[in-house]
Design an enzyme around this catalytic site. Structure first.
Site, PDB file in Angstrom:
ATOM      1  CD  GLU A 146       1.502   4.055   0.731  1.00 15.09           C
ATOM      2  OE1 GLU A 146       0.407   4.233   1.305  1.00 15.09           O
ATOM      3  OE2 GLU A 146       2.179   3.015   0.893  1.00 15.09           O
ATOM      4  CD  GLU A 285       5.533   3.172   3.352  1.00 11.84           C
ATOM      5  OE1 GLU A 285       4.571   2.368   3.458  1.00 11.84           O
ATOM      6  OE2 GLU A 285       5.410   4.397   3.512  1.00 11.84           O
TER       7      GLU A 285
END
Length: 347
Positions: A146, A285
């Protein structure tokens, strides 16, 4: 279409060797030995998953006051997991969740993309992993979790250097790379197509955020909105969330209900990427917070899984245990919902 065979339906091991501060405080002497065990890996395989994603934070293996000196005690936990997965017949993704100079949950403190010393440590970590696991054929290396940057320029350059560093010692392991804005699917278009046939491109999926993160105490937007949200459901509450918090609402145009149509519309850039490049994609995710009702969690998971399966996209549910997104009960380790499990293991 290039399917990610062996990585089509997985689950994250969040909170074990990444984001473990709270868990370590609760069990300071035994957290790393107890939170995930060989029995958990076998249970995950028995559920029907084909892989686990293993987020890890760099302090597990390297201290800031001793850069480039790696701790065998930390590596041992990862070595064990590799062996357990091999024995259980499933694959794994090694995901650098927090790197020297970078943490996705404190981007304002990050220096990695402008600091040569942090970058040298980042590259060295991946060379160390490439050397250590050169003979292991059932894993992927995920460079960084991320990324948060104003644009993709600095991250794309560092990712290219990381690929080169790994390839100096390891030409076999596939490498997973995501874009900026927390691996937002809409940033796939900003990623370069690297000159390496074993690159896998990555995105995360947590939309609609009003539902997947409802009442999340660590997120200011969710705390301010403070509503119970359901899926599928009428669009009204979702539009109120977007308006009240200033989030983008253009994706809601033409919709009358929050359901599969929205999920597929939001994920369309993934389908476009595959159509344009014919390259493998991975959703590292996706998941719904345990504040949501179980029916909503299962229904949303089913829709994301259906999209990914249709397009050959691998995926890993967030998360197996705890982390406010648990698939299993903390005590019994039984699935919290049979329907949620069925959706998560769909291939």
């Amino acid at each position: 279409m290039k399917r990610l065979d062996g990585y089509m339906a997985g689950v994250n091991l969040g909170g074990w060797v990444s984001q473990y501060a709270g868990n370590l405080q609760r069990d300071p002497d035994h957290h790393f030995d107890r939170f995930i065990t060989e029995e958990d890996i076998q249970r995950i395989a028995d559920f029907g998953f084909d892989h686990v994603r293993v987020p890890f934070d760099y302090p597990l293996i390297e201290d800031d006051d001793k850069p480039f000196v790696y701790k065998e005690s930390g590596f041992a936990y990862l070595d064990n997991c590799v062996a357990w997965c091999r024995k259980a017949g499933i694959n794994l993704v090694l995901d650098l969740h927090r790197a020297p100079g970078f943490s996705f949950n404190e981007p304002e403190k990050s220096v990695l993309f402008g600091d040569p010393d942090s970058q040298a440590r980042f590259l060295a970590i991946w060379q160390a992993f490439a050397k250590r696991y050169a003979g292991e054929g059932h894993m992927l290396f995920e460079l960084l979790n991320e990324i948060v940057e104003p644009d993709s320029t600095r991250w794309n350059a560092l990712a290219a250097r990381a690929i080169a560093a790994i390839r100096e010692v390891d030409t076999e392991h596939p490498i997973v790379i995501g874009g900026i804005d927390y691996n937002n699917v809409w940033r796939l278009k900003d990623m370069p197509i690297f000159d390496d046939p074993k690159i896998i491109y990555n995105f995360h999926m947590y939309e609609p955020f009003a539902m997947t993160h409802q009442h999340a105490g660590w997120n200011e937007a969710a705390v301010r909105f403070n509503r119970d949200m359901y899926y599928p459901d009428r669009l009204d509450g979702y539009l109120e969330f977007q308006t009240e918090l200033g989030r983008r609402s253009d994706l809601y145009e033409g919709l009358t209900y929050m359901d599969r149509d929205f999920v597929y519309r939001f994920l369309q850039p993934a389908a476009d990427f595959i159509a344009e490049h014919d390259l493998p994609l991975y959703c590292g995710e996706y998941g719904v917070i345990d504040n949501a009702d179980l029916e909503s969690r299962a229904a949303w998971t089913q829709d994301v899984a259906a999209f990914c399966t249709q397009h050959g996209i691998g995926r890993a549910l967030w998360s197996y245990r705890g982390m406010n997104f648990g698939l299993v009960d903390e005590t019994t380790k039984a699935p919290v919902s049979a329907a949620l499990l069925r959706a998560a293991v769909r291939k």
